[in-house]
Design an enzyme around this catalytic site. Structure first.
Site, PDB file in Angstrom:
ATOM      1  N   ASP A  73     -10.583   3.826  -1.619  1.00  0.00           N
ATOM      2  CA  ASP A  73     -11.168   2.789  -0.765  1.00  0.00           C
ATOM      3  C   ASP A  73     -12.683   2.708  -0.956  1.00  0.00           C
ATOM      4  O   ASP A  73     -13.374   3.724  -0.953  1.00  0.00           O
ATOM      5  CB  ASP A  73     -10.903   3.108   0.709  1.00  0.00           C
ATOM      6  N   ASP A 131       0.820  -1.216   0.000  1.00  0.00           N
ATOM      7  CA  ASP A 131       0.000   0.000   0.000  1.00  0.00           C
ATOM      8  C   ASP A 131       0.857   1.271   0.000  1.00  0.00           C
ATOM      9  O   ASP A 131       1.673   1.480   0.911  1.00  0.00           O
ATOM     10  CB  ASP A 131      -0.902  -0.062   1.246  1.00  0.00           C
ATOM     11  N   GLU A 186      -2.333   1.272  -4.833  1.00  0.00           N
ATOM     12  CA  GLU A 186      -1.944   2.692  -4.937  1.00  0.00           C
ATOM     13  C   GLU A 186      -3.059   3.480  -5.602  1.00  0.00           C
ATOM     14  O   GLU A 186      -2.819   4.498  -6.197  1.00  0.00           O
ATOM     15  CB  GLU A 186      -0.566   2.870  -5.574  1.00  0.00           C
ATOM     16  N   GLY A 206      -4.882   3.411  -8.125  1.00  0.00           N
ATOM     17  CA  GLY A 206      -4.969   3.735  -9.550  1.00  0.00           C
ATOM     18  C   GLY A 206      -4.043   4.848  -9.992  1.00  0.00           C
ATOM     19  O   GLY A 206      -4.102   5.297 -11.142  1.00  0.00           O
TER      20      GLY A 206
HETATM   21  C1  GLA Z   1      -5.550   2.021   2.632  1.00  0.00           C
HETATM   22  C2  GLA Z   1      -6.031   0.916   1.711  1.00  0.00           C
HETATM   23  C3  GLA Z   1      -7.091   0.096   2.432  1.00  0.00           C
HETATM   24  C4  GLA Z   1      -6.509  -0.484   3.703  1.00  0.00           C
HETATM   25  C5  GLA Z   1      -5.979   0.625   4.582  1.00  0.00           C
HETATM   26  C6  GLA Z   1      -5.213   0.109   5.777  1.00  0.00           C
HETATM   27  O1  GLA Z   1      -6.542   2.966   2.863  1.00  0.00           O
HETATM   28  O2  GLA Z   1      -6.523   1.449   0.521  1.00  0.00           O
HETATM   29  O3  GLA Z   1      -7.559  -0.940   1.594  1.00  0.00           O
HETATM   30  O4  GLA Z   1      -5.496  -1.390   3.384  1.00  0.00           O
HETATM   31  O5  GLA Z   1      -5.098   1.487   3.875  1.00  0.00           O
HETATM   32  O6  GLA Z   1      -4.679   1.133   6.544  1.00  0.00           O
END
Ligand code: GLA
Length: 509
Positions: free
Chosen positions: A333, A273, A310, A312
Site C-alpha cells: 500500500d 484484494d 495482491e 505483486g
Molecule cells: C488493502 C489494499 C488497499 C485497500 C485496503 C482496504 O490494504 O491494498 O488498497 O484496498 O486493503 O482494506
C-alpha cells in the site's frame, strides 16, 4: 498493509491462582525473564463492531520458553506468525515483516493482556471454546486456463478511489458528492471516469448467500444509477478470501454469486484484494484463485474492469492478463509520503515488459493532494505514474482541491503521456541522484522525465541521442511549464529542485 488494520480490544477476566502463584514466585526470585509460562496459551480479544453489525474477534496463541515468545495472531481476516520476548509482565511481539518494530506490545495485568496494536489499545482475556473462530472449508480452485480479454482498459484506468483518504468512513453520500465534484472540477472530462468504492461497503449475506450492503450504502443500484447519470462509472471492492482486509465478508465460495450481484447493481470495476485469502490458499494458487473471479466476471456478460490487488505476489505481471485481469498491484500500500511513493515506483521497475493495452502494472493509487508531500513531490508522483503507464486513481478529496492539486491532477499534457495508446512503461537510468525515465509514445515521439532524488537542486541534462528518435529533435515541450523548450547542440538542461522533476515531450523533426 492488511493485517495491521484489524483491532484487538476489550474484555474482562479473573486473576487466576496460577498467575497469582507465578507473580508471587517472580516477586521473590526477582526474575527478569518473565514468569514461567504466564503468557502461554490462547487469548481472545474482541474488537470493534463493524459497520455491518459484526464484531471483530482476534485470537492470540502464544508459546513461552523462558523469556522467548512465539505464536500466531488469527482473525477471520488474517493469520500472522509472531515472535517476541517477555520481561516481567511486559511483552513485545514482532511480525515477520518487521523484525525491528514490535507489532504488539503489552502487559499482563490481572490475568488480562493489555496492549497497543498500532495506534489502538486492546485487552485480551483467556480464550474459551466459545471464542473459536469458525472453520472455513477449503474449496479447490479450478484448473488453469486462459480467460479471454474483456476488451476494457485499452489505456490505464483513470478515476478516483475512496481508500487513501476516507478508508472506513466512505458512504453513499460521500460517493455522490465525489461524483458531483468529479464533474464540476473537470476531473471527469480529463478522463477520470471510475468512482471506486473501496473496502467497508459490505453488509452480511442473506439466507441465499447474496452479499448485501451495510447501512452506509442503503441502495447500491440507485448509487450506480446516480454515478452513471453523471457520465461516470462505479467501482467496487471484494476479495477471494472469506474476509476483506478491513474484516468484512469477501467473496470466498460466492465468487459467481457476487459477480452477478455486482453486475446487477451496475458495477463497472472490481478491485479484488487477496487479504484473508492467504489463510486459505498458498501463494502458488494465486493464479487459479484470481482466474475464478475472472471467469465469474465474464460470465455476467457485463463489461467490468478487473483489478487484481495482491501486492505483486507470485510475479502477478506474468499471469495477470491470463486470468482476465486489466491491472494488478505490483506493490504494498502507498502512503502519502515521499519514501513510500518512490519505493512503490522502484518496485514497479521489473514489471515494465508486461504493461500494455488492456493490462497494466499498478503501483497503487495517487496521494496527490492529501497534504503530506510538497507540490514538487506531487508533480514527481504524477510524472512517474504517467511515465510508467500506471492507472491514475486519485485518492484525495476532489470536492476541495487547491489550485496546485488541480494543476497537477488535471495537467492534460501529463495525462496524455499516461494515456498514450502505445502503452509502454518507462524504466529508469540512474546517474547519481538523477533518474531519467524515457517512454516511447505513439507516433514516434518520447516523453522523458528526469527526477531529482537528492536533497539539493540539481542540473538535469537530456541528451537527444538517448531518446532514440528517428530524426533530430523537432519540437520539445516542458509539460509542467507548459512551454516549448529548445535543444541546443543535441541536449537540453534545466535546474530541477530537490524531489522535483523535469518532464519533456520530444518529437522528431
Ligand atoms: C488493502 C489494499 C488497499 C485497500 C485496503 C482496504 O490494504 O491494498 O488498497 O484496498 O486493503 O482494506
Amino acid at each position: 498493509m492488511r493485517a495491521q488494520k484489524s483491532t484487538i480490544r476489550s474484555g474482562n477476566s479473573a486473576f487466576s491462582w496460577n498467575e497469582l502463584a507465578c507473580v508471587a514466585l517472580c516477586f521473590f526470585a526477582f526474575s527478569a525473564a518473565g514468569c514461567g509460562h504466564r503468557l502461554a496459551g490462547r487469548w481472545a480479544a474482541t474488537g470493534r463492531t463493524l459497520d455491518n453489525g459484526e464484531q471483530e474477534k482476534t485470537i492470540l496463541e502464544l508459546k513461552q520458553s523462558g523469556n522467548q515468545l512465539s505464536g500466531t495472531i488469527k482473525s477471520l481476516s488474517f493469520s500472522i506468525d509472531v515472535k517476541g520476548t517477555a520481561r516481567g509482565n511486559h511483552f513485545e511481539l514482532y511480525g515477520p515483516r518487521n523484525p525491528t518494530r514490535p507489532f504488539i506490545t503489552g502487559e499482563l495485568i490481572n490475568g488480562e493482556l493489555h496492549g497497543t496494536f498500532g495506534p489502538r489499545q486492546w485487552v485480551a482475556k483467556r480464550a474459551t471454546s466459545a471464542d473459536d473462530l469458525p472453520t472455513v472449508p477449503y474449496i479447490q480452485p479450478p484448473a488453469l486456463h486462459h480467460v479471454s480479454y474483456n476488451g476494457l482498459a485499452k489505456t490505464p484506468p483513470m478515476g478516483w478511489n475512496s481508500w487513501n483518504l476516507f478508508a472506513g468512513r466512505v458512504d453513499d453520500r460521500t460517493v455522490r458528492s465525489i461524483a458531483d465534484a468529479m464533474v464540476s472540477s473537470g476531473m471527469r472530462d480529463a478522463g477520470y471516469v471510475y468512482v471506486n468504492i473501496d473496502d467497508t461497503w459490505e453488509g452480511v449475506r442473506d439466507a441465499q448467500g447474496n452479499i448485501q450492503t451495510n447501512p452506509k450504502f442503503p441502495d447500491m443500484k440507485a448509487l450506480a444509477d446516480y454515478v452513471h447519470s453523471k457520465g461516470l462509472k462505479l467501482g467496487i471492492y471484494s476479495g477471494p478470501g472469506p474476509r476483506t482486509c478491513a474484516g468484512y465478508p469477501a467473496s470466498y465460495g460466492h465468487e459467481g454469486q457476487d459477480a452477478k450481484t455486482f453486475a446487477a447493481w451496475g458495477i463497472d470495476y472490481l478491485k479484488y484484494d487477496w487479504c484473508s485469502a492467504r489463510t486459505i490458499y498458498k501463494d502458488d494458487q494465486l493464479q487459479a484463485v484470481y482466474q475464478k473471479m475472472g471467469d465469474a466476471l465474464q460470465t455476467t456478460g457485463r463489461p467490468i474492469v478487473y483489478s487484481l490487488c495482491e501486492y505483486g505476489l507470485g510475479d502477478v505481471q506474468k499471469w495477470g492478463a491470463e486470468v482476465g485481469g486489466n491491472l494488478w498491484r505490483t506493490t504494498d500500500d502507498i502512503r502519502d509520503q515521499w519514501s513510500s511513493m518512490i519505493g512503490n515506483i522502484e518496485e514497479q521497475v521489473p514489471t515494465a515488459p508486461y504493461a500494455g493495452p488492456g493490462h497494466w502494472n499498478d503501483p497503487d493509487m495517487l496521494e496527490i493532494g492529501n497534504g503530506h508531500m510538497t507540490d514538487d513531490e506531487y508533480r514527481t508522483h504524477m510524472s512517474l505514474w504517467a511515465l510508467t503507464a500506471a492507472p491514475l486513481l486519485a485518492g484525495n478529496d476532489v470536492r476541495n482541491m487547491s489550485e496546485a492539486t488541480k494543476s497537477i491532477l488535471l495537467n492534460k499534457e501529463v495525462i496524455a503521456v499516461d494515456q498514450d495508446p502505445l502503452g509502454k512503461q518507462a524504466s529508469p537510468l540512474k546517474n547519481g541522484d538523477l533518474e531519467t525515465w524515457i517512454k516511447p509514445l505513439d507516433g514516434g515521439s518520447v516523453a522523458v522525465g528526469v527526477v531529482n532524488l537528492g536533497s539539493a537542486p540539481a542540473q538535469a541534462t537530456v541528451n537527444a541521442k538517448a531518446l532514440n528518435l528517428k530524426r533530430s529533435v523537432g519540437r520539445a515541450r516542458d509539460l509542467w511549464a507548459h512551454k516549448d523548450v529548445r535543444f541546443a547542440n543535441g541536449s537540453y538542461s534545466a535546474m530541477v529542485p530537490s524531489h522535483g522533476v523535469l518532464l519533456l515531450k520530444v518529437s522528431s523533426s
